[in-house]
Design an enzyme around this catalytic site. Sequence first.
Site, PDB file in Angstrom:
ATOM      1  N   ARG A  49       0.843  -1.197   0.000  1.00 50.96           N
ATOM      2  CA  ARG A  49       0.000   0.000   0.000  1.00 50.96           C
ATOM      3  C   ARG A  49       0.874   1.241   0.000  1.00 50.96           C
ATOM      4  O   ARG A  49       1.938   1.280   0.616  1.00 50.96           O
ATOM      5  CB  ARG A  49      -0.916   0.048   1.241  1.00 50.96           C
ATOM      6  N   ASP A  73       5.322  -0.396  -6.443  1.00 47.73           N
ATOM      7  CA  ASP A  73       4.123  -0.687  -7.216  1.00 47.73           C
ATOM      8  C   ASP A  73       2.963   0.170  -6.728  1.00 47.73           C
ATOM      9  O   ASP A  73       1.918   0.210  -7.360  1.00 47.73           O
ATOM     10  CB  ASP A  73       3.775  -2.178  -7.076  1.00 47.73           C
ATOM     11  N   GLU A  78      -2.287   8.249  -5.779  1.00 48.77           N
ATOM     12  CA  GLU A  78      -2.363   7.728  -7.145  1.00 48.77           C
ATOM     13  C   GLU A  78      -3.626   8.249  -7.805  1.00 48.77           C
ATOM     14  O   GLU A  78      -4.647   8.379  -7.125  1.00 48.77           O
ATOM     15  CB  GLU A  78      -2.374   6.201  -7.122  1.00 48.77           C
ATOM     16  N   HIS A  97       0.198   0.355 -10.459  1.00 47.00           N
ATOM     17  CA  HIS A  97      -0.436  -0.523  -9.471  1.00 47.00           C
ATOM     18  C   HIS A  97      -1.709  -1.110 -10.083  1.00 47.00           C
ATOM     19  O   HIS A  97      -2.778  -0.523 -10.028  1.00 47.00           O
ATOM     20  CB  HIS A  97      -0.771   0.268  -8.208  1.00 47.00           C
ATOM     21  N   ILE A  98      -1.564  -2.299 -10.678  1.00 44.01           N
ATOM     22  CA  ILE A  98      -2.726  -2.936 -11.300  1.00 44.01           C
ATOM     23  C   ILE A  98      -3.146  -4.196 -10.578  1.00 44.01           C
ATOM     24  O   ILE A  98      -4.178  -4.762 -10.880  1.00 44.01           O
ATOM     25  CB  ILE A  98      -2.481  -3.216 -12.793  1.00 44.01           C
TER      26      ILE A  98
END
Length: 134
Positions: A49, A73, A78, A97-98
């Site tokens: 996170r 990531d 975001e 970040h997927i």
Amino acid sequence: MTKVELAEVLKESDFVSIHVPLTNETRNLLSTKEFNLMKKNAIIINTSRGGIIDESALFKAVESGQIAGAYLDVLENEPVEKDYFLLNSSKITVTPHIAGLTEESQERITNIISDEIMKVLEGKESLFLVSSDF
């Protein structure tokens, strides 16, 4: 297995991979104090996170050579702007970040959820906790 404190892990590790939820206790879990404990060749990896790492302190630690670099990531905010300071470091790699957004993972999640719903409806035990106490 031996339990060790975070400070010892940071002092001894070449790679530190973060896997914790974002809570009041884990916000800025890694900041200047923690980076100062780490080896100069240490690499941080955060796929958990944003907010776990103090991003300003990370940038300073990497750019000063206190630690070798980071792979992120996730970021605290975001999506990021194109001129976000972490993107300007050749020692920090930021990936989108997927998480579970691939076609394969979505299909797998759908199948797992469907299977678990059917188990509960058939009176069988689910792999996951199911409670009607809301």
